[in-house]
Design a protein around this motif. Structure first.
Motif, PDB file in Angstrom:
ATOM      1  N   GLY A   1       0.829  -1.197   0.000  1.00 45.85           N
ATOM      2  CA  GLY A   1       0.000   0.000   0.000  1.00 45.85           C
ATOM      3  C   GLY A   1       0.861   1.243   0.000  1.00 45.85           C
ATOM      4  N   ASP A   2       1.747   1.334   0.955  1.00 44.84           N
ATOM      5  CA  ASP A   2       2.684   2.453   0.965  1.00 44.84           C
ATOM      6  C   ASP A   2       4.029   1.942   1.460  1.00 44.84           C
ATOM      7  N   ILE A   3       5.005   2.825   1.470  1.00 46.11           N
ATOM      8  CA  ILE A   3       6.366   2.425   1.802  1.00 46.11           C
ATOM      9  C   ILE A   3       6.750   3.059   3.134  1.00 46.11           C
ATOM     10  N   ASP A   4       7.280   2.245   4.025  1.00 45.78           N
ATOM     11  CA  ASP A   4       7.688   2.733   5.343  1.00 45.78           C
ATOM     12  C   ASP A   4       9.200   2.586   5.449  1.00 45.78           C
ATOM     13  N   ILE A   5       9.865   3.704   5.599  1.00 50.27           N
ATOM     14  CA  ILE A   5      11.327   3.654   5.715  1.00 50.27           C
ATOM     15  C   ILE A   5      11.716   4.152   7.098  1.00 50.27           C
TER      16      ILE A   5
ATOM     17  N   VAL B   1       5.392   7.558   0.579  1.00 48.13           N
ATOM     18  CA  VAL B   1       6.515   7.053   1.369  1.00 48.13           C
ATOM     19  C   VAL B   1       6.526   7.790   2.704  1.00 48.13           C
ATOM     20  N   ASP B   2       6.573   7.030   3.800  1.00 48.58           N
ATOM     21  CA  ASP B   2       6.728   7.624   5.135  1.00 48.58           C
ATOM     22  C   ASP B   2       8.121   7.284   5.635  1.00 48.58           C
ATOM     23  N   VAL B   3       8.921   8.307   5.909  1.00 51.02           N
ATOM     24  CA  VAL B   3      10.239   8.067   6.486  1.00 51.02           C
ATOM     25  C   VAL B   3      10.167   8.419   7.962  1.00 51.02           C
TER      26      VAL B   3
HETATM   27 CA    CA Z   1       2.681   3.367   6.203  1.00 53.42          CA
END
Ligand code: CA
Ligand code: DGT
Ligand code: CA
Ligand code: ZN
Length: 583
Positions: free
Chosen positions: A194-198, A243-245
């Protein structure tokens, strides 16, 4: 979410709602500030409350709401506002270019209560009736809507894998970044994300944050705070993904990585075990009372809980926790165990790679062998080979192998026709090093069990390729009787393919888990057609790991000689079974 995040979300929603209702802007700002402060705290807010410590940016009235939340799990003010403001309006407000004021106008004038309603007023152009809504502003909203929808759909992991690894690489090169890992569903190698977690650690969050938002391909920055940066990232084909960093502390690295890797279901189950043992587990660490028991690495945390380390791909709460408590998780197959690719197409059919190019990419992958498996003739759209061309290719390949540094196996992906017969007769198949059989043309709702069983009657069918025919992007699996097909495959030593192509992942994790109990063994193939598609092996390995496969379950982990020997034995076994049947 932990308390800080949950409260930040609640306060943001209160602020949105108040703004929508046209209330005092100072009040609105107080909630927004508090939300940002909460997101930036290095400890759970409950610690500040319990220890009577004040928090800059959170005044008495909001502190009371926090206490209320910690005691009841709710904030009354929030609940009241949710009654007043329809749920869909929060989504409308989240669209870039809309915001609470515009949402209010749209609601008052046209009753827009959801994204669907917004689409309607954009389509019938009634939105232009609003004062100040000219073509520029409307275009901006339309773009925002598109952005929102595209960033909120799921992507096959194969579409984002390499771009995200590249983004990770870019961030890791920023001065001051210590550690970095992509967490979330990506790290678990789920077939869609779904989304990217960094997650990163750094001592210089401000500078690092500035550098991150200036990286290329960032379409829009959604949030830039001391502990979290969110943006919309453009993938090579133009798709957009959020993207959530998150910026965390080195001392919390393991706990944060574990938390943000998920899955949520896994986290909840592990937290229950922590509680049973008298601990508390959150994204900062494992605690007994106020003492940190473990927090720096995931390994330490699992160990402190009496568990074996659980590889990310297994963290779905599908039985991995009990196994870890019993220290019974096997050593999973790894990309480096893979000695060759067992499905690649060349320019002889619809592929784009010459034998030289296949050799080159295989060397990059560190392989000993690759099966060149062009289509057979009835698959005309894919340039399927007539027998004469097949023999021509066989001769070319024989010559090529004399000097090749990677053994190219003479293979074919043979079409299983409507009646279950194969495109080439046994006398021809027998000459090939390796034979994949597959189905490409299926009538609507056709059950293909009989076609598979018939195809497997040939002693020279080594592998059933992309067995379910489903596509990650949409097409449903072809129906077949799993028990009959998997049982027969196991009895006859026919391999089931784990097709690693980004579009396919077939068998996927779930299907592998269903097939394995019958005693089925597997082969991995990327089904690479284009140049440079052979990297996709990692995606197949991901599915295999999610299904808890070990090197012993997969024939590609064998050296060339072992593999050829295996194929020979399996064919002999099938010849004997056929002979018995005919007698
Ligand atoms: Ca997320
Ligand atoms: P996705 O993005 O839909 O493909 O799936 P995930 O698993 O990446 O989920 P995401 O991005 O919403 O959150 C990343 C991780 O953060 C998730 O795997 C576990 C953790 N997490 C998020 N929300 C919660 C929650 O409410 N409770 C717990 N225990 N963990 C959560
Ligand atoms: Ca995610
Ligand atoms: Zn195929």
């Amino acid at each position: 979410m932990n308390n800080n995040q949950k409260l930040a979300k609640i306060f943001d929603e209160i602020a949105d709602a108040l703004e929508f209702l046209g209330e005092n802007p100072f009040k609105v700002r107080a909630y927004r500030t508090a939300a940002r402060v909460l997101e930036g705290l290095d400890r759970d807010i409950s610690w500040y409350i319990e220890n009577n410590k004040s928090v800059k940016g959170i005044g008495t009235s909001l502190r009371a709401k926090i206490k209320e939340f910690l005691e009841t799990g709710k904030v009354r003010k929030h609940e009241e506002l949710l009654q007043k403001v329809p749920r869909g309006i929060f989504e409308v407000m989240a669209i870039p270019g809309v915001g609470p004021k515009t949402a209010k106008l749209l609601y008052d004038r046209f009753g827009v209560k959801s994204i669907e309603d917004l689409k309607r007023v954009l389509e019938d152009e009634s939105i232009y009736q609003l004062r100040g809504f000219g073509p520029g502003k409307v275009k901006n909203i339309k773009e925002g809507l598109e952005l929102y929808e595209r960033a909120h759909s799921r992507f096959p992991i194969g579409f984002v894998y390499r771009p995200i690894m590249e983004l990770k690489e870019r961030i890791s090169r920023i001065d001051g970044v210590h550690r970095i890992e992509v967490a979330g569903s990506f790290r678990r190698m789920k077939e869609t994300v779904g989304d990217i977690d960094i997650l990163i650690t750094t001592d210089r969050p401000t500078e690092v944050g500035n550098a991150i938002v200036n990286l290329p391909s960032i379409e829009r920055v959604l949030l830039k705070g001391p502990t979290k940066i969110s943006f919309i990232y453009t993938l090579p084909r133009g798709d957009l993904i959020q993207v959530d960093v998150r910026i965390v502390k080195d001392e919390n690295w393991g706990a944060s990585l574990m938390y943000f890797t998920g899955s949520k279901e896994h986290n909840i189950a592990v937290r229950d075990i922590a509680i049973e043992k008298g601990y508390k587990l959150n994204e900062y660490g494992l605690y007994r009372g106020i003492n940190v028991i473990a927090s720096r690495t995931e390994e330490e945390i699992y160990e402190a809980l009496g568990m074996q380390y659980i590889p990310p791909e297994l963290r779905e709460n599908r039985g991995e926790i009990d196994l870890a408590l019993k220290h019974a998780i096997p050593d999973l197959v790894e990309l480096k165990d893979i000695k060759g690719d067992l499905q690649v197409h060349s320019i002889y059919s619809d592929g784009q790679m010459t034998f030289e190019e296949i050799e080159k990419y295989a060397l990059e992958m560190g392989y000993q062998y690759v099966a060149v498996t062009d289509h057979s003739y009835s698959l005309k759209v894919a340039g399927g080979l007539e027998e004469s061309r097949l023999f021509e290719k066989m001769e070319k390949l024989r010559q090529f192998n004399k000097h090749s540094r990677v053994r190219l196996l003479m293979g074919a992906e043979v079409e299983i026709r409507m009646d279950g017969t194969l495109d080439y007769p046994d006398e021809v198949l027998k000459e090939l090093d390796i034979v994949l059989a597959s189905v490409h043309n299926v009538r609507k709702n056709e059950d293909i069990t009989e076609r598979y069983l018939r195809a497997m009657e040939s002693p020279y069918v080594d592998i059933i390729a992309h067995p379910t025919g489903r596509l990650v992007t949409g097409r449903n699996p072809y129906p077949f009787d799993e028990e009959k097909v998997f049982k027969t495959a196991a009895e006859r030593m026919v391999l089931m393919e784990i097709n690693a192509h980004a579009n396919r992942l077939d068998l996927n994790d779930i299907m592998i888990m269903r097939a394995k109990p019958y005693g089925v063994k597997f082969s991995l193939g990327t089904d690479a057609h284009g140049k440079g598609n052979m990297w996709m092996m990692v995606l197949g390995v991901g599915q295999a790991r999610r299904a808890m496969l070990t090197p012993g379950d997969i024939v590609n982990t064998m050296n060339l000689d072992e593999l050829l020997d295996f194929i020979k034995k399996a064919r002999k076994h099938r010849e004997e079974l056929s002979r018995k049947l005919n007698n």
